[in-house]
Write an enzyme that holds these catalytic residues in place. Structure first.
Site, PDB file in Angstrom:
ATOM      1  N   ASP A  10       0.886  -1.176   0.000  1.00 31.05           N
ATOM      2  CA  ASP A  10       0.000   0.000   0.000  1.00 31.05           C
ATOM      3  C   ASP A  10       0.918   1.218   0.000  1.00 31.05           C
ATOM      4  O   ASP A  10       0.930   2.004   0.928  1.00 31.05           O
ATOM      5  CB  ASP A  10      -0.957   0.003   1.195  1.00 31.05           C
ATOM      6  CG  ASP A  10      -0.246  -0.027   2.540  1.00 31.05           C
ATOM      7  OD1 ASP A  10       0.930  -0.456   2.589  1.00 31.05           O
ATOM      8  OD2 ASP A  10      -0.845   0.383   3.552  1.00 31.05           O
ATOM      9  N   ASP A  15       6.789   1.294   2.633  1.00 29.38           N
ATOM     10  CA  ASP A  15       6.666   0.332   1.522  1.00 29.38           C
ATOM     11  C   ASP A  15       7.696   0.651   0.447  1.00 29.38           C
ATOM     12  O   ASP A  15       8.315  -0.243  -0.119  1.00 29.38           O
ATOM     13  CB  ASP A  15       5.283   0.397   0.881  1.00 29.38           C
ATOM     14  CG  ASP A  15       4.163   0.050   1.830  1.00 29.38           C
ATOM     15  OD1 ASP A  15       3.683  -1.080   1.789  1.00 29.38           O
ATOM     16  OD2 ASP A  15       3.761   0.930   2.610  1.00 29.38           O
TER      17      ASP A  15
END
Length: 318
Positions: A10, A15
């Site tokens: 996400d 990330d």
């Protein structure tokens, strides 16, 4: 020996860090990146993922559109930390367009990639687990074909970062987390919230990491400015990392998947997710008394080799 990864993300700042660490690992081949709602709305996740791949010159890696909403829960995001766009609110006017996305949707793509590489795929999930839950509902045999799954999510001591007792990824879709921990019976490794907080990176290292004279380092410095400022705040340091430094939550799951020796201490225990509690919905439950009668147990990370993580971080921006 090359390891085959699927990254389910996400894409917020951590990330992005995890993706770049995986891209720089010489023993990893990323089959595809599947995107899910979470840190930021799905459209931003898709754009952010492509931005990361562009700066790494890896736009040939397939990116798939996944679930934009949780199975049942109310949708929520983490814009206060990651920025409204998920990458620190420093837009790139030359960012890749969404026409580069694959046509197949993320859950179907996970099923297909695993089917084509039975017993070889490591699935690394650093987002709410909606895509994984939908995939196993579409193909119940999926977990048997996976080599392993690595998850950043959940908590081990009811210490929340989104609700009183809940970690963001699990709270963002508790039903999905419940389904994944129940049905994914392949080897399962979990990097929990409290674990990542206690194994944070020193600020002196972060300064060294970001000072590398490369395009990747300049990109990382831009997108992390907002979250770094918040992470360095006295309140955040006291509440989250106990004054120890920077916590790149998602990267711990990626690092463990890359190198098994990264985990230096762990325990195996059956786990589930609370769905009904007023204060505890989304909390990960560890069954030390074995009352759940689950044969499948997850490996809960406790301590890691931070020197190995530092080297992965340095290599990711070279």
């Amino acid at each position: 020996m090359m390891q085959k990864f699927i990254l389910d993300v996400d894409t917020g700042v951590d990330d992005a860090q995890g993706i770049m660490v995986a891209l720089s690992a010489p023993n990893v081949k990323i089959l595809g990146i599947t995107c899910c709602h979470g840190n930021t709305p799905l459209e931003n996740v898709l754009k952010n993922t492509l931005r990361v791949l562009k700066v790494c010159n890896k736009l040939d890696i397939p990116v798939y559109r996944g679930c934009s909403v949780p199975l049942l829960a109310r949708k929520q995001h983490a814009s206060d930390y990651h920025g409204k766009d998920g990458l620190g609110d420093v837009p790139d006017p030359e960012a890749p367009g969404l026409e580069l996305l694959q046509k197949r949707k993320a859950p179907q793509a996970i099923i297909q990639m695993v089917k084509e590489n039975p017993g070889e795929v490591i699935l690394v999930a650093t987002a709410p687990l909606t895509n994984l839950a939908v995939a196993v509902q579409l193909d119940p045999s999926l977990p048997k074909k996976l080599k392993s799954v690595y998850i950043m999510g959940g908590n081990i001591e009811s210490r929340g970062n989104t609700t009183v007792c809940g970690e963001f990824n699990f709270v963002a879709d508790p039903e999905a987390a419940y389904i994944v921990l129940d049905r994914y019976t392949c080897p399962t490794y979990i990097a929990s919230w409290e674990f990542t907080c206690r194994n944070s990176l020193p600020w002196s290292f972060c300064d060294q990491w970001l000072s590398q004279n490369t395009e990747k380092a300049a990109f990382m410095k831009r997108i992390t400015a907002l979250s770094m400022k918040k992470a360095r705040s006295e309140e955040y340091q006291k509440e989250v990392t106990e004054g120890k430094g920077f916590n790149s939550c998602d990267t711990y799951a990626v690092a463990a998947a890359i190198d098994a020796s990264f985990i230096t201490e762990s325990e195996e225990v059956a786990v589930t997710v609370e769905l009904d509690g007023t204060q505890t919905r989304g909390m990960m439950v560890l069954d030390y008394m074995e009352l759940l009668n689950k044969t499948h147990k997850a490996v809960i990370m406790k301590k890691v080799d931070l020197e190995k993580m530092k080297q992965m971080f340095m290599n990711s921006l070279k």
